[in-house]
Write a protein that holds these residues in place. Structure first.
Motif, PDB file in Angstrom:
ATOM      1  N   GLU A 138       0.864  -1.189  -0.033  1.00  0.00           N
ATOM      2  CA  GLU A 138      -0.020   0.110   0.070  1.00  0.00           C
ATOM      3  C   GLU A 138       0.962   1.211   0.195  1.00  0.00           C
ATOM      4  OE1 GLU A 138      -3.769   2.018   2.549  1.00  0.00           O
ATOM      5  OE2 GLU A 138      -2.898   0.157   3.264  1.00  0.00           O
ATOM      6  N   VAL A 139       1.948   1.187   0.716  1.00  0.00           N
ATOM      7  CA  VAL A 139       2.870   2.348   0.819  1.00  0.00           C
ATOM      8  C   VAL A 139       3.521   2.616  -0.539  1.00  0.00           C
ATOM      9  CG1 VAL A 139       5.021   3.162   1.571  1.00  0.00           C
ATOM     10  CG2 VAL A 139       3.320   2.244   3.231  1.00  0.00           C
ATOM     11  N   TYR A 140       3.840   1.634  -1.060  1.00  0.00           N
ATOM     12  CA  TYR A 140       4.520   1.310  -2.453  1.00  0.00           C
ATOM     13  C   TYR A 140       3.464   2.086  -3.439  1.00  0.00           C
ATOM     14  CZ  TYR A 140       6.725  -0.129  -6.980  1.00  0.00           C
ATOM     15  OH  TYR A 140       7.167   0.010  -8.213  1.00  0.00           O
ATOM     16  N   ASN A 141       2.301   1.581  -3.339  1.00  0.00           N
ATOM     17  CA  ASN A 141       1.356   2.340  -4.464  1.00  0.00           C
ATOM     18  C   ASN A 141       1.048   3.623  -4.485  1.00  0.00           C
ATOM     19  OD1 ASN A 141      -0.622   1.726  -6.253  1.00  0.00           O
ATOM     20  ND2 ASN A 141      -2.189   2.115  -4.785  1.00  0.00           N
ATOM     21  N   MET A 142       0.937   4.141  -3.122  1.00  0.00           N
ATOM     22  CA  MET A 142       0.939   5.488  -2.841  1.00  0.00           C
ATOM     23  C   MET A 142       1.814   6.224  -3.243  1.00  0.00           C
ATOM     24  SD  MET A 142      -2.341   5.634  -2.241  1.00  0.00           S
ATOM     25  CE  MET A 142      -2.563   7.543  -2.097  1.00  0.00           C
ATOM     26  N   LEU A 143       3.055   5.795  -3.032  1.00  0.00           N
ATOM     27  CA  LEU A 143       4.443   6.621  -3.183  1.00  0.00           C
ATOM     28  C   LEU A 143       4.490   6.589  -4.722  1.00  0.00           C
ATOM     29  CD1 LEU A 143       6.945   7.436  -2.014  1.00  0.00           C
ATOM     30  CD2 LEU A 143       8.059   5.188  -2.473  1.00  0.00           C
TER      31      LEU A 143
ATOM     32  N   TYR B  55      15.213   6.486 -14.056  1.00  0.00           N
ATOM     33  CA  TYR B  55      15.769   5.546 -12.898  1.00  0.00           C
ATOM     34  C   TYR B  55      16.653   6.348 -11.864  1.00  0.00           C
ATOM     35  CZ  TYR B  55      14.649   1.244 -15.132  1.00  0.00           C
ATOM     36  OH  TYR B  55      13.704   0.146 -15.755  1.00  0.00           O
ATOM     37  N   ASP B  56      17.035   7.696 -12.367  1.00  0.00           N
ATOM     38  CA  ASP B  56      17.587   8.616 -11.296  1.00  0.00           C
ATOM     39  C   ASP B  56      16.632   8.945 -10.259  1.00  0.00           C
ATOM     40  OD1 ASP B  56      20.272   8.534 -12.530  1.00  0.00           O
ATOM     41  OD2 ASP B  56      19.984  10.379 -13.501  1.00  0.00           O
ATOM     42  N   GLU B  57      15.470   9.086 -10.966  1.00  0.00           N
ATOM     43  CA  GLU B  57      14.315   9.500  -9.810  1.00  0.00           C
ATOM     44  C   GLU B  57      14.145   8.311  -8.855  1.00  0.00           C
ATOM     45  OE1 GLU B  57      11.811  12.474  -8.447  1.00  0.00           O
ATOM     46  OE2 GLU B  57      13.247  12.571  -9.964  1.00  0.00           O
ATOM     47  N   TRP B  58      13.994   7.159  -9.357  1.00  0.00           N
ATOM     48  CA  TRP B  58      14.024   6.006  -8.475  1.00  0.00           C
ATOM     49  C   TRP B  58      15.073   5.929  -7.438  1.00  0.00           C
ATOM     50  CZ3 TRP B  58       9.523   3.238  -7.774  1.00  0.00           C
ATOM     51  CH2 TRP B  58       8.745   3.084  -8.648  1.00  0.00           C
ATOM     52  N   ALA B  59      16.279   6.327  -7.803  1.00  0.00           N
ATOM     53  CA  ALA B  59      17.411   6.213  -6.863  1.00  0.00           C
ATOM     54  C   ALA B  59      17.183   7.030  -5.878  1.00  0.00           C
ATOM     55  CB  ALA B  59      18.535   6.654  -7.588  1.00  0.00           C
ATOM     56  N   GLY B  60      16.428   8.242  -5.860  1.00  0.00           N
ATOM     57  CA  GLY B  60      16.058   8.937  -4.704  1.00  0.00           C
ATOM     58  C   GLY B  60      15.169   8.770  -3.717  1.00  0.00           C
ATOM     59  N   LEU B  61      14.357   7.389  -4.348  1.00  0.00           N
ATOM     60  CA  LEU B  61      13.435   6.881  -3.474  1.00  0.00           C
ATOM     61  C   LEU B  61      14.089   5.478  -2.896  1.00  0.00           C
ATOM     62  CD1 LEU B  61      10.316   7.527  -5.307  1.00  0.00           C
ATOM     63  CD2 LEU B  61      11.016   8.582  -3.529  1.00  0.00           C
ATOM     64  N   ARG B  62      15.184   5.297  -3.021  1.00  0.00           N
ATOM     65  CA  ARG B  62      15.874   4.161  -2.715  1.00  0.00           C
ATOM     66  C   ARG B  62      15.562   3.321  -1.448  1.00  0.00           C
ATOM     67  NH1 ARG B  62      19.554   1.265  -5.175  1.00  0.00           N
ATOM     68  NH2 ARG B  62      21.395   0.035  -4.187  1.00  0.00           N
ATOM     69  N   ASN B  63      15.803   4.039  -0.157  1.00  0.00           N
ATOM     70  CA  ASN B  63      15.522   3.758   0.805  1.00  0.00           C
ATOM     71  C   ASN B  63      14.012   3.286   1.274  1.00  0.00           C
ATOM     72  OD1 ASN B  63      18.328   3.504   1.624  1.00  0.00           O
ATOM     73  ND2 ASN B  63      18.374   6.039   2.088  1.00  0.00           N
ATOM     74  N   ALA B  64      13.244   3.870   0.659  1.00  0.00           N
ATOM     75  CA  ALA B  64      11.730   4.134   1.175  1.00  0.00           C
ATOM     76  C   ALA B  64      11.425   2.774   0.111  1.00  0.00           C
ATOM     77  CB  ALA B  64      10.899   5.375   0.544  1.00  0.00           C
ATOM     78  N   VAL B  65      11.635   2.654  -1.070  1.00  0.00           N
ATOM     79  CA  VAL B  65      11.166   1.631  -1.796  1.00  0.00           C
ATOM     80  C   VAL B  65      11.737   0.079  -1.317  1.00  0.00           C
ATOM     81  CG1 VAL B  65      10.968   0.363  -4.026  1.00  0.00           C
ATOM     82  CG2 VAL B  65      10.581   2.905  -3.985  1.00  0.00           C
TER      83      VAL B  65
ATOM     84  N   MET C 127      12.680  -1.960  -8.749  1.00  0.00           N
ATOM     85  CA  MET C 127      12.152  -0.962  -7.562  1.00  0.00           C
ATOM     86  C   MET C 127      10.932  -0.489  -8.474  1.00  0.00           C
ATOM     87  SD  MET C 127      15.515   1.448  -6.639  1.00  0.00           S
ATOM     88  CE  MET C 127      14.240   2.549  -5.694  1.00  0.00           C
ATOM     89  N   ARG C 128      10.701  -0.523  -9.853  1.00  0.00           N
ATOM     90  CA  ARG C 128       9.377  -0.270 -10.493  1.00  0.00           C
ATOM     91  C   ARG C 128       8.441  -1.311 -10.491  1.00  0.00           C
ATOM     92  NH1 ARG C 128       8.386  -0.285 -15.887  1.00  0.00           N
ATOM     93  NH2 ARG C 128       9.930  -1.368 -17.135  1.00  0.00           N
ATOM     94  N   ILE C 129       8.541  -2.450 -10.188  1.00  0.00           N
ATOM     95  CA  ILE C 129       7.696  -3.741 -10.265  1.00  0.00           C
ATOM     96  C   ILE C 129       6.688  -3.775  -9.045  1.00  0.00           C
ATOM     97  CG2 ILE C 129       7.575  -6.245 -11.207  1.00  0.00           C
ATOM     98  CD1 ILE C 129       9.225  -4.271 -12.843  1.00  0.00           C
ATOM     99  N   PRO C 130       5.458  -3.160  -9.717  1.00  0.00           N
ATOM    100  CA  PRO C 130       4.465  -3.298  -8.465  1.00  0.00           C
ATOM    101  C   PRO C 130       4.007  -4.914  -8.020  1.00  0.00           C
ATOM    102  CG  PRO C 130       3.340  -2.426 -10.383  1.00  0.00           C
ATOM    103  CD  PRO C 130       4.967  -2.713 -10.797  1.00  0.00           C
ATOM    104  N   HIS C 131       4.161  -5.760  -9.076  1.00  0.00           N
ATOM    105  CA  HIS C 131       3.750  -6.876  -8.656  1.00  0.00           C
ATOM    106  C   HIS C 131       4.522  -7.871  -7.580  1.00  0.00           C
ATOM    107  CE1 HIS C 131       1.815  -6.478 -12.563  1.00  0.00           C
ATOM    108  NE2 HIS C 131       0.846  -7.034 -11.923  1.00  0.00           N
TER     109      HIS C 131
END
Length: 597
Positions: free
Chosen positions: A173-178, A223-233, A511-515
């Motif tokens: 749920e956190v991942y989905n909202m993030l 992917y640089d944007e995902w790197a900024g969320l590395r710890n949260a994801v 990091m970008r795979i919701p499944h």
């Protein structure tokens, strides 16, 4: 599509929006239904301790649970879909959260039923059926309940586990909202000097652009944007894995994978068979990658090249054109099936276009008592047309099941659901290659189906191996950190895509795979396309008898276990043959495109 080009929801014509009024005409009507079913939970709890008092009591408790769960499903579906229309709308976020709590409360209220049933022997339950013929419809359900007895806890523990469902699902749920509500990617300059903002919905579409420098900018920005969320994801995924393991151990399973597969009575050997067979045939995938490198004329294939079409030029497929192709494509499944597809598309089953803050991706939803609903983010391309065909396969599966089966069998396992969706994809390919005369369009169709095979059979199997490895590490007490996930994913990517040079961005793709937040879910895409390929070959060769077997498979819902259902339709997924057959078909498509170049 630039950020400004993504319309607000109110700017889209009603005919391209799903009709949720058929569930509830207003939020006020939803509130009334919510309160009514919430009050009914006490009716269910009143049966605790009396489930197997006699045959009539057993019938009464099962009927009461069915009535309540049908109402809960309607309430939950409406709230979830309204929230998906605009994930930033806090009103519908709140409704969705309340519906999730109601669903958890309903599961908790019913949690005593199966432990009490498991106190009976098969002979005792059969005696109830003979005494009360209305219980005959539950015979397979009783078999499934007794099968799960070693993994069902006391009614108190089952109630606790049901109550904890909201907590154990928090990582997802956190991942989905993030990712859907909070995440926004910087704009990228297009080859013509204008800007486009990547989104979760258009990312792979942007990577199909023929300009390689633009593709690289899109990929690196994304992917640089995902790197900024590395710890949260990373924390969300770590806790999702931990939840899978804790729940499995609570139910006396050795591993989370065994627990997940056993829910549908799928032996772990089927999972291992898929991974082993695919990884033994990676040379076919490597041929496809090498073909792409050669057609693109690059010295070294990079991750931002993978989605670039082998066919040059762009082919636009407006929604109405896609609709017509899909309706014509499913003709081999029979006139009734085809007419249902056409009618559904004309009855606002589909929420068609991407809008501001709309949930990314696509799915087929709805309930036992509602029409099917399909969420799309249609992009006017061939990929979106295939996605429409895919989701309609799920919707027709649901509709045929709901019409034919009692509520207890109205659901169906993902293992068979992904067969229904990919059968439609295969039929669409057959239809387009047979009827479309435009050579450029045909080359795009062939390329699209090659990509479907690559991303569904090989990529999803790679995902399955990633899930297995991360869960095994966690079960052995090892820490699941972003660095660990990067290493595991990077090693798999290097093995599967040997001709490609890896970069740091693609190592973060996990990091970008919701499944991944639905434990051990993705392997069923790969088994699904394998089974679907075998079924379509049979339907095209044998005609109506094979189509009738397939429709019967769709109409059975969960009245039989998945492997039995598929055997009835003509395919045995306990054997490596369907997977090998699918890989051979993929290889034939690669060879066909090689001959064109």
């Amino acid at each position: 599509m630039s950020a400004a080009d993504v319309p607000e929801r109110e700017e889209v014509d009603e005919q391209y929006k799903w009709d949720l009024d058929s569930l509830f005409a207003s939020d006020g009507e939803w509130e009334e239904a919510f309160e009514a079913v919430n009050e009914r939970l006490d009716d269910l709890e009143a049966y605790e301790g009396r489930v197997t008092a006699d045959a009539d009591a057993l019938e009464a408790v099962l009927e009461t649970r069915e009535e309540i769960m049908r109402e809960v499903a309607d309430v939950s579906a409406y709230a979830r879909m309204r929230s998906d229309e605009d994930t930033a709308d806090q009103h519908y976020q709140a409704l969705s959260a309340r519906a999730q709590s109601l669903s958890a409360d309903a599961s908790s209220a019913a949690s005593f039923i199966e432990p009490e049933l498991q106190q009976c022997t098969r002979e005792e339950l059969q005696a109830f059926v003979e005494e009360n013929p209305a219980l005959e419809q539950y015979e397979h359900y009783f078999d499934d309940v007794l099968r799960m007895k070693p993994h069902t806890r006391s009614s108190e523990v089952e109630e606790l586990l049901a109550d904890l469902s909201e907590v154990t699902g928090a990582g997802g749920e956190v991942y989905n909202m993030l990712t859907n509500a909070d995440m926004e990617f910087p704009p990228v300059e297009k080859p013509d000097g204008s800007e486009v903002r990547p989104t979760l919905s258009n990312f792979t579409t942007l990577l199909k652009n023929r300009d390689r420098d633009f593709r690289q900018r899109v990929s690196e920005t994304f992917y640089d944007e995902w790197a900024g969320l590395r710890n949260a994801v990373g924390t969300a995924y770590k806790n999702s894995v931990k939840a899978d393991i804790k729940l499995a151990r609570a139910r006396n399973y050795d591993t989370a994978r065994a627990a997940s597969l056993d829910d549908a009575n799928i032996p772990v050997g089927v999972y291992d068979n898929l991974v082993d067979t695919v990884e033994a045939n990676l040379d076919t995938l490597h041929r496809h990658a090498e073909l792409k490198r050669d057609v693109l004329g690059v010295d070294e294939l990079r991750s931002w090249d993978l989605y670039t079409p082998l066919a040059e030029g762009e082919v636009e497929v407006p929604y109405e054109e896609a609709r017509d192709h899909v309706v014509e494509a499913v003709a081999p499944l029979g006139e009734d099936y085809q007419s249902r597809v056409a009618e559904g598309l004309d009855s606002r089953w589909v929420d068609v276009y991407e809008t501001a803050n709309k949930r990314s991706g696509a799915y087929s939803g709805g309930t036992y008592d509602s029409q099917p609903y399909i969420l799309m983010n249609y992009q006017d391309d061939i990929t979106s047309m295939y996605t429409l065909a895919h989701e309609l396969g799920h919707s027709l599966h649901s509709e045929l099941t709901s019409e034919t089966q009692p509520h207890v069998y109205s659901g169906y396992e993902i293992f068979v659901a992904e067969v229904a969706s990919t059968v439609n994809e295969a039929l669409l390919t057959e239809h387009l290659l047979e009827t479309v005369e435009d050579e450029e369009f045909r080359r795009h169709v062939l390329d699209e189906y090659l990509e479907r095979f690559r991303s569904t059979l090989f990529r999803q199997t790679m995902f399955a191996d990633f899930e297995h490895r991360t869960h095994e590490l966690a079960e052995d007490g090892e820490a699941i950190t972003p660095d660990v996930c990067d290493e595991i994913y990077g090693d798999l990517k290097a093995e599967y895509y040997e001709p490609m040079a890896l970069d740091d961005g693609i190592r973060r793709e996990w990091m970008r795979i919701p499944h991944f937040y639905y434990g051990f879910y993705v392997y069923q895409y790969a088994t699904g396309i394998s089974a679907a390929n075998a079924l379509v070959d049979r339907i095209m060769e044998e005609g109506e008898p094979a189509a009738a077997d397939y429709r019967e498979f769709l109409s059975k819902g969960s009245r039989e276990y998945p492997l039995e259902l598929l055997r009835g339709a003509g395919v045995d997924m306990a054997s490596p043959d369907p997977v090998e057959h699918a890989i051979d078909a993929y290889g034939d498509l690669v060879a066909e495109f090689e001959s064109l170049t």
